[in-house]
Design a protein around this motif. Structure first.
Motif, PDB file in Angstrom:
ATOM      1  N   PRO A   1      -9.299 -20.742  53.046  1.00  0.00           N
ATOM      2  CA  PRO A   1      -8.340 -19.647  53.238  1.00  0.00           C
ATOM      3  C   PRO A   1      -9.042 -18.297  53.190  1.00  0.00           C
ATOM      4  CG  PRO A   1      -7.999 -20.735  51.102  1.00  0.00           C
ATOM      5  CD  PRO A   1      -9.012 -21.538  51.852  1.00  0.00           C
ATOM      6  N   ILE A   2      -8.513 -17.352  53.947  1.00  0.00           N
ATOM      7  CA  ILE A   2      -9.112 -16.023  54.020  1.00  0.00           C
ATOM      8  C   ILE A   2      -8.484 -15.128  52.954  1.00  0.00           C
ATOM      9  CG2 ILE A   2      -9.420 -13.971  55.468  1.00  0.00           C
ATOM     10  CD1 ILE A   2      -9.319 -15.849  57.903  1.00  0.00           C
ATOM     11  N   ALA A   3      -9.340 -14.514  52.163  1.00  0.00           N
ATOM     12  CA  ALA A   3      -8.871 -13.624  51.095  1.00  0.00           C
ATOM     13  C   ALA A   3      -9.468 -12.242  51.281  1.00  0.00           C
ATOM     14  CB  ALA A   3      -9.250 -14.172  49.725  1.00  0.00           C
ATOM     15  N   VAL A   4      -8.613 -11.233  51.291  1.00  0.00           N
ATOM     16  CA  VAL A   4      -9.043  -9.843  51.264  1.00  0.00           C
ATOM     17  C   VAL A   4      -9.001  -9.397  49.808  1.00  0.00           C
ATOM     18  CG1 VAL A   4      -8.520  -7.472  51.952  1.00  0.00           C
ATOM     19  CG2 VAL A   4      -8.223  -9.356  53.583  1.00  0.00           C
ATOM     20  N   ILE A   5     -10.147  -8.942  49.307  1.00  0.00           N
ATOM     21  CA  ILE A   5     -10.274  -8.587  47.890  1.00  0.00           C
ATOM     22  C   ILE A   5     -10.512  -7.090  47.813  1.00  0.00           C
ATOM     23  CG2 ILE A   5     -11.554  -9.006  45.758  1.00  0.00           C
ATOM     24  CD1 ILE A   5     -12.317 -11.746  47.542  1.00  0.00           C
ATOM     25  N   ALA A   6      -9.414  -6.355  47.568  1.00  0.00           N
ATOM     26  CA  ALA A   6      -9.479  -4.894  47.563  1.00  0.00           C
ATOM     27  C   ALA A   6      -9.713  -4.324  46.167  1.00  0.00           C
ATOM     28  CB  ALA A   6      -8.207  -4.311  48.153  1.00  0.00           C
ATOM     29  N   THR A   7      -9.584  -5.159  45.161  1.00  0.00           N
ATOM     30  CA  THR A   7      -9.914  -4.699  43.813  1.00  0.00           C
ATOM     31  C   THR A   7     -11.423  -4.816  43.618  1.00  0.00           C
ATOM     32  OG1 THR A   7      -9.244  -4.852  41.485  1.00  0.00           O
ATOM     33  CG2 THR A   7      -9.687  -6.924  42.619  1.00  0.00           C
ATOM     34  N   PRO A   8     -12.057  -3.876  42.946  1.00  0.00           N
ATOM     35  CA  PRO A   8     -13.513  -3.927  42.793  1.00  0.00           C
ATOM     36  C   PRO A   8     -13.983  -5.168  42.034  1.00  0.00           C
ATOM     37  CG  PRO A   8     -12.693  -1.731  42.285  1.00  0.00           C
ATOM     38  CD  PRO A   8     -11.496  -2.610  42.394  1.00  0.00           C
ATOM     39  N   THR A   9     -14.965  -5.851  42.597  1.00  0.00           N
ATOM     40  CA  THR A   9     -15.555  -7.031  41.944  1.00  0.00           C
ATOM     41  C   THR A   9     -17.074  -6.960  41.914  1.00  0.00           C
ATOM     42  OG1 THR A   9     -15.520  -8.198  44.081  1.00  0.00           O
ATOM     43  CG2 THR A   9     -13.647  -8.564  42.599  1.00  0.00           C
ATOM     44  N   TYR A  10     -17.648  -5.862  42.442  1.00  0.00           N
ATOM     45  CA  TYR A  10     -19.102  -5.796  42.588  1.00  0.00           C
ATOM     46  C   TYR A  10     -19.845  -5.804  41.257  1.00  0.00           C
ATOM     47  CZ  TYR A  10     -17.407  -0.959  42.345  1.00  0.00           C
ATOM     48  OH  TYR A  10     -16.731   0.172  41.994  1.00  0.00           O
ATOM     49  N   PHE A  11     -19.139  -5.532  40.158  1.00  0.00           N
ATOM     50  CA  PHE A  11     -19.783  -5.594  38.847  1.00  0.00           C
ATOM     51  C   PHE A  11     -19.552  -6.955  38.179  1.00  0.00           C
ATOM     52  CE2 PHE A  11     -15.633  -3.625  38.481  1.00  0.00           C
ATOM     53  CZ  PHE A  11     -15.018  -4.359  37.480  1.00  0.00           C
ATOM     54  N   MET A  12     -19.023  -7.928  38.946  1.00  0.00           N
ATOM     55  CA  MET A  12     -18.799  -9.285  38.448  1.00  0.00           C
ATOM     56  C   MET A  12     -19.481 -10.284  39.376  1.00  0.00           C
ATOM     57  SD  MET A  12     -14.677  -9.221  37.867  1.00  0.00           S
ATOM     58  CE  MET A  12     -13.785  -7.679  37.970  1.00  0.00           C
ATOM     59  N   PRO A  13     -20.801 -10.352  39.398  1.00  0.00           N
ATOM     60  CA  PRO A  13     -21.493 -11.220  40.368  1.00  0.00           C
ATOM     61  C   PRO A  13     -21.121 -12.691  40.254  1.00  0.00           C
ATOM     62  CG  PRO A  13     -23.021 -10.363  38.706  1.00  0.00           C
ATOM     63  CD  PRO A  13     -21.755  -9.600  38.562  1.00  0.00           C
ATOM     64  N   ASN A  14     -20.938 -13.185  39.049  1.00  0.00           N
ATOM     65  CA  ASN A  14     -20.583 -14.598  38.889  1.00  0.00           C
ATOM     66  C   ASN A  14     -19.202 -14.886  39.458  1.00  0.00           C
ATOM     67  OD1 ASN A  14     -23.005 -15.076  37.610  1.00  0.00           O
ATOM     68  ND2 ASN A  14     -22.169 -14.860  35.552  1.00  0.00           N
ATOM     69  N   THR A  15     -18.287 -13.951  39.263  1.00  0.00           N
ATOM     70  CA  THR A  15     -16.933 -14.114  39.796  1.00  0.00           C
ATOM     71  C   THR A  15     -16.937 -14.067  41.313  1.00  0.00           C
ATOM     72  OG1 THR A  15     -15.999 -13.105  37.797  1.00  0.00           O
ATOM     73  CG2 THR A  15     -14.582 -13.201  39.739  1.00  0.00           C
ATOM     74  N   GLU A  16     -17.742 -13.170  41.888  1.00  0.00           N
ATOM     75  CA  GLU A  16     -17.837 -13.114  43.358  1.00  0.00           C
ATOM     76  C   GLU A  16     -18.391 -14.424  43.905  1.00  0.00           C
ATOM     77  OE1 GLU A  16     -19.938  -9.690  44.751  1.00  0.00           O
ATOM     78  OE2 GLU A  16     -18.129  -8.445  44.679  1.00  0.00           O
ATOM     79  N   ASP A  17     -19.387 -14.998  43.227  1.00  0.00           N
ATOM     80  CA  ASP A  17     -19.936 -16.284  43.670  1.00  0.00           C
ATOM     81  C   ASP A  17     -18.860 -17.368  43.644  1.00  0.00           C
ATOM     82  OD1 ASP A  17     -22.413 -15.141  44.033  1.00  0.00           O
ATOM     83  OD2 ASP A  17     -23.220 -15.819  42.106  1.00  0.00           O
ATOM     84  N   TRP A  18     -18.031 -17.371  42.591  1.00  0.00           N
ATOM     85  CA  TRP A  18     -16.958 -18.360  42.498  1.00  0.00           C
ATOM     86  C   TRP A  18     -15.948 -18.152  43.615  1.00  0.00           C
ATOM     87  CZ3 TRP A  18     -11.699 -18.446  42.058  1.00  0.00           C
ATOM     88  CH2 TRP A  18     -11.116 -19.667  41.691  1.00  0.00           C
ATOM     89  N   LEU A  19     -15.606 -16.907  43.895  1.00  0.00           N
ATOM     90  CA  LEU A  19     -14.653 -16.603  44.966  1.00  0.00           C
ATOM     91  C   LEU A  19     -15.123 -17.169  46.302  1.00  0.00           C
ATOM     92  CD1 LEU A  19     -13.760 -12.917  44.045  1.00  0.00           C
ATOM     93  CD2 LEU A  19     -12.087 -14.746  44.359  1.00  0.00           C
ATOM     94  N   ARG A  20     -16.407 -17.084  46.546  1.00  0.00           N
ATOM     95  CA  ARG A  20     -16.953 -17.570  47.827  1.00  0.00           C
ATOM     96  C   ARG A  20     -16.860 -19.078  47.962  1.00  0.00           C
ATOM     97  NH1 ARG A  20     -20.922 -13.528  46.501  1.00  0.00           N
ATOM     98  NH2 ARG A  20     -20.742 -11.726  47.904  1.00  0.00           N
ATOM     99  N   THR A  21     -16.725 -19.793  46.841  1.00  0.00           N
ATOM    100  CA  THR A  21     -16.561 -21.250  46.923  1.00  0.00           C
ATOM    101  C   THR A  21     -15.122 -21.641  47.263  1.00  0.00           C
ATOM    102  OG1 THR A  21     -16.012 -21.597  44.576  1.00  0.00           O
ATOM    103  CG2 THR A  21     -18.357 -21.525  45.170  1.00  0.00           C
ATOM    104  N   LYS A  22     -14.189 -20.717  47.082  1.00  0.00           N
ATOM    105  CA  LYS A  22     -12.775 -21.035  47.281  1.00  0.00           C
ATOM    106  C   LYS A  22     -12.174 -20.385  48.530  1.00  0.00           C
ATOM    107  CE  LYS A  22     -12.400 -23.355  43.410  1.00  0.00           C
ATOM    108  NZ  LYS A  22     -12.100 -24.810  43.398  1.00  0.00           N
ATOM    109  N   PHE A  23     -12.771 -19.264  48.957  1.00  0.00           N
ATOM    110  CA  PHE A  23     -12.178 -18.484  50.044  1.00  0.00           C
ATOM    111  C   PHE A  23     -13.252 -18.001  51.016  1.00  0.00           C
ATOM    112  CE2 PHE A  23      -9.811 -17.527  46.111  1.00  0.00           C
ATOM    113  CZ  PHE A  23      -8.555 -17.984  46.454  1.00  0.00           C
ATOM    114  N   THR A  24     -12.811 -17.724  52.237  1.00  0.00           N
ATOM    115  CA  THR A  24     -13.568 -16.838  53.108  1.00  0.00           C
ATOM    116  C   THR A  24     -13.223 -15.422  52.669  1.00  0.00           C
ATOM    117  OG1 THR A  24     -13.677 -18.311  55.015  1.00  0.00           O
ATOM    118  CG2 THR A  24     -13.781 -15.947  55.455  1.00  0.00           C
ATOM    119  N   CYS A  25     -14.188 -14.741  52.110  1.00  0.00           N
ATOM    120  CA  CYS A  25     -13.920 -13.482  51.410  1.00  0.00           C
ATOM    121  C   CYS A  25     -14.185 -12.260  52.282  1.00  0.00           C
ATOM    122  CB  CYS A  25     -14.783 -13.382  50.151  1.00  0.00           C
ATOM    123  SG  CYS A  25     -14.426 -14.647  48.930  1.00  0.00           S
TER     124      CYS A  25
END
Length: 323
Positions: free
Chosen positions: A9-33
């Motif tokens: 599924p495609i997810a638009v992530i407009a809340t800042p996540t750039y200071f959460m690298p581990n969370t961004e990596d997890w997001l990429r396993t679940k969504f097209t980010c």
């Protein structure tokens, strides 16, 4: 950034996540980010046209309404890392089968204390005029204005709390640690702490408080709940705190009572209509610019590394369950 992956599924992530690298990596396993931190309105509209999920900013400078969502025909979920959703047109979403999720209702939100800590920080700021005295020090002025900055001790004073949820109950504990007496009103909660005086009437709390904070959700019953009748019932020289939502307070009445001195000082982290309009000419901002008894901060009570990570994890759990 657009991380295209087939079948996700495609997810638009407009809340800042750039200071959460581990969370961004997890997001990429679940969504097209599509990472678009703090995207402006036009950019967001262009990104969500094929999105299944929008994780929005909790405090955008625009409302997420029909104008933003009308072309997002595939959108299934809007998630906000906040307890409030007044920045989202929930009625429009309900009519168009878009689920809206936030932090409210999750037991895990009790592990987030940033907003609670900040709220009590405002109590210290207004009773001791910390920002104003800092400005004096930066200008090279020391004790010349000490009569202006003489404040009050909290020990022995009465803290009134309207709304005894997560933030209200946390602040009751903080107030107790400072030696304050705590009175609270919440018709939906039975308070078991023997040190807290629970009153059935909000006005019992309002009339007997030295410091009053409002910790309630915004809905039709709480909109402009803090009105002229409330201010008339307060003690002269009370200190007032609101970190809930600006629309809970009749701001015209608040300014009137600040000008008269009925309210010694107020600390706000929220203002009305903060998702629209020119804040530079907002009456609250204009008053704070020219007067020392009002402190306003830009809705940052929940803005910490830890709280934002925890909040995002909560809404991601809800999104995965929906999809």
């Amino acid at each position: 950034r657009d991380d295209r992956k087939q079948g996700l599924p495609i997810a638009v992530i407009a809340t800042p996540t750039y200071f959460m690298p581990n969370t961004e990596d997890w997001l990429r396993t679940k969504f097209t980010c599509k990472f678009a931190p703090r995207a402006d309105k036009d950019i967001l509209i262009s990104l969500i046209d094929d999105a299944d999920v929008l994780i929005c900013q909790p405090c955008p400078e625009y409302r997420i309404d029909a104008d933003v969502l009308k072309e997002a025909s595939k959108l299934k979920v809007i998630a906000s890392t906040s307890t409030g959703t007044n920045h989202i047109d929930v009625d429009y979403c309900n009519k168009n089968s878009i689920k809206v999720v936030c932090l409210r209702g999750s037991n895990k939100v009790n592990n987030i204390v940033a907003s609670s800590e900040f709220t009590f920080g405002l109590v210290l700021a207004i009773t001791r005029q910390i920002p104003q005295s800092f400005n004096n020090a930066k200008a090279g002025r020391w004790r010349e204005d000490e009569d202006v900055f003489r404040g009050i001790e909290l020990r022995g004073k009465r803290m009134g709390i309207i709304g005894y949820g997560r933030i209200g109950s946390n602040n009751a504990r903080y107030a107790k640690a400072f030696g304050m007496k705590v009175w609270a009103h919440d018709p939906y909660v039975s308070i078991t702490d023997p040190d807290i005086v629970q009153r059935d009437s909000a006005f019992d709390v309002i009339e007997n408080s030295d410091v009053l904070m409002v910790c309630v959700h915004l809905n039709e019953s709480t909109r402009k709940m803090v009105n002229e009748t409330w201010f008339d019932s307060m003690r002269d020289g009370i200190y007032f705190i609101n970190t809930s939502r600006g629309e809970i307070v009749d701001e015209e009445a608040l300014l009137k009572n600040l000008k008269s001195g009925k309210i010694a000082a107020a600390g706000l982290d929220v203002i009305s209509d903060e998702f629209t309009g020119d804040k530079n000419i907002h009456p609250i901002i204009e008053y704070a610019r020219n007067n020392s008894n009002l402190i306003v901060t830009p809705h940052i009570a929940g803005l910490t590394y830890g709280s934002e990570r925890k909040a995002l994890e909560i809404v991601l759990d809800s999104i995965v369950k929906i999809l």
